[in-house]
Design an enzyme around this catalytic site. Structure first.
Site, mmCIF file in Angstrom:
data_model
loop_
_atom_site.group_PDB
_atom_site.id
_atom_site.type_symbol
_atom_site.label_atom_id
_atom_site.label_comp_id
_atom_site.label_asym_id
_atom_site.label_seq_id
_atom_site.Cartn_x
_atom_site.Cartn_y
_atom_site.Cartn_z
ATOM 1 C CG ASP A 17 -6.498 24.722 26.381
ATOM 2 O OD1 ASP A 17 -5.429 24.494 26.977
ATOM 3 O OD2 ASP A 17 -7.209 25.712 26.609
ATOM 4 C CG ASP A 137 -9.651 27.857 36.848
ATOM 5 O OD1 ASP A 137 -8.491 28.284 36.708
ATOM 6 O OD2 ASP A 137 -9.972 26.679 36.631
#
Length: 248
Positions: A17, A137
């Protein structure tokens, strides 16, 4: 194969990330909780050297709508030739889609766009097929959008729409588990797999080799892979150990 324990392998996707040009990990996806792990190119190259076949690469700044790390993303992809890249973060319109597809990534993840612009997302899914996954998500059964800062609708209603659109693959993240090392949400994964014949990738909460063994047992039900982040960076286990547990 007749033996129950001879399940096919679980594909592991070590996560890289990127925020502010650095490899970071967040807790429950919240801005301001970043732990810095240095150069993203070094991190990705390390996973590749340790045997990763896939890397889950996320531009967090693009996901949060606060700029992008396109230069770093391209460097990571160039440095890991031979490894499949799943690219996520801020892919919401034709321009960002074209940029992502031209980056050299094997697969791109749609997140917010699949919730906020369903007609465009359906067009992209129809046009690019296996090159597109959709990230689901979730907090409870409510989807999270815009870098997990806004609600994005009901999970099951959105899934029904994506199934109709022919979505090729789902990446399922329990936001409340992500970055916490508290174990994956197996019940959520089972519920999602019960509603689709498409492969599912698990994300969020993986803390131990036992967690990976548990997820591997779900492969016959449709679980294809698992994204592993904080546990690897924190040294809970090595990627080699994880790959050994995840394999057949």
């Amino acid at each position: 194969m007749s033996e129950f324990n001879r399940t096919p392998g679980l594909t592991l996707l070590p996560a890289v990330d990127v925020a502010g040009g650095k490899a970071v990990r967040l807790t429950q996806g919240e801005a301001g909780t970043e732990t810095n792990y240095g150069d993203p190119v070094d991190a990705a190259s390390d996973w590749a050297d340790q045997g990763a076949k896939w890397i889950h690469l996320v531009d967090l700044d693009a996901a949060f709508g606060r700029g992008n790390n396109l230069g770093i993303i391209k460097k990571v992809i160039r440095a890991t030739r031979g490894v499949n890249i799943e690219l996520s973060g801020g892919i919401r319109d034709d321009r960002s889609l074209d940029t992502a597809l031209e980056s050299g990534a094997k697969r791109i993840n749609l997140g917010t766009a699949a919730l906020e612009n369903p007609e465009w997302a359906a067009h992209v899914i129809a046009q690019y097929g296996e090159a597109v996954a959709v990230g689901l998500d979730v907090r409870g059964t409510t989807l999270a959008a815009r870098g997990w800062t806004r609600e994005g609708g009901d999970l099951w209603q959105v899934m029904d729409r994506l199934e109709d659109a022919g979505c090729a693959r789902y990446v399922v993240t329990d936001v409340t588990k992500d970055g916490t090392l508290k174990g994956p949400n197996v019940e959520l994964l089972q519920q999602v797999m019960a509603r689709t014949h498409r492969p599912v990738i698990a994300s969020g909460g993986i803390s131990s080799l036992d967690d990976l063994a548990t997820l591997r047992e779900l492969v016959p039900n449709g679980l294809e892979g698992a994204i592993v982040g904080k546990a690897l960076y924190a040294g809970a286990f090595t990627l080699a150990e994880a790959l050994d547990v995840a394999s057949d």
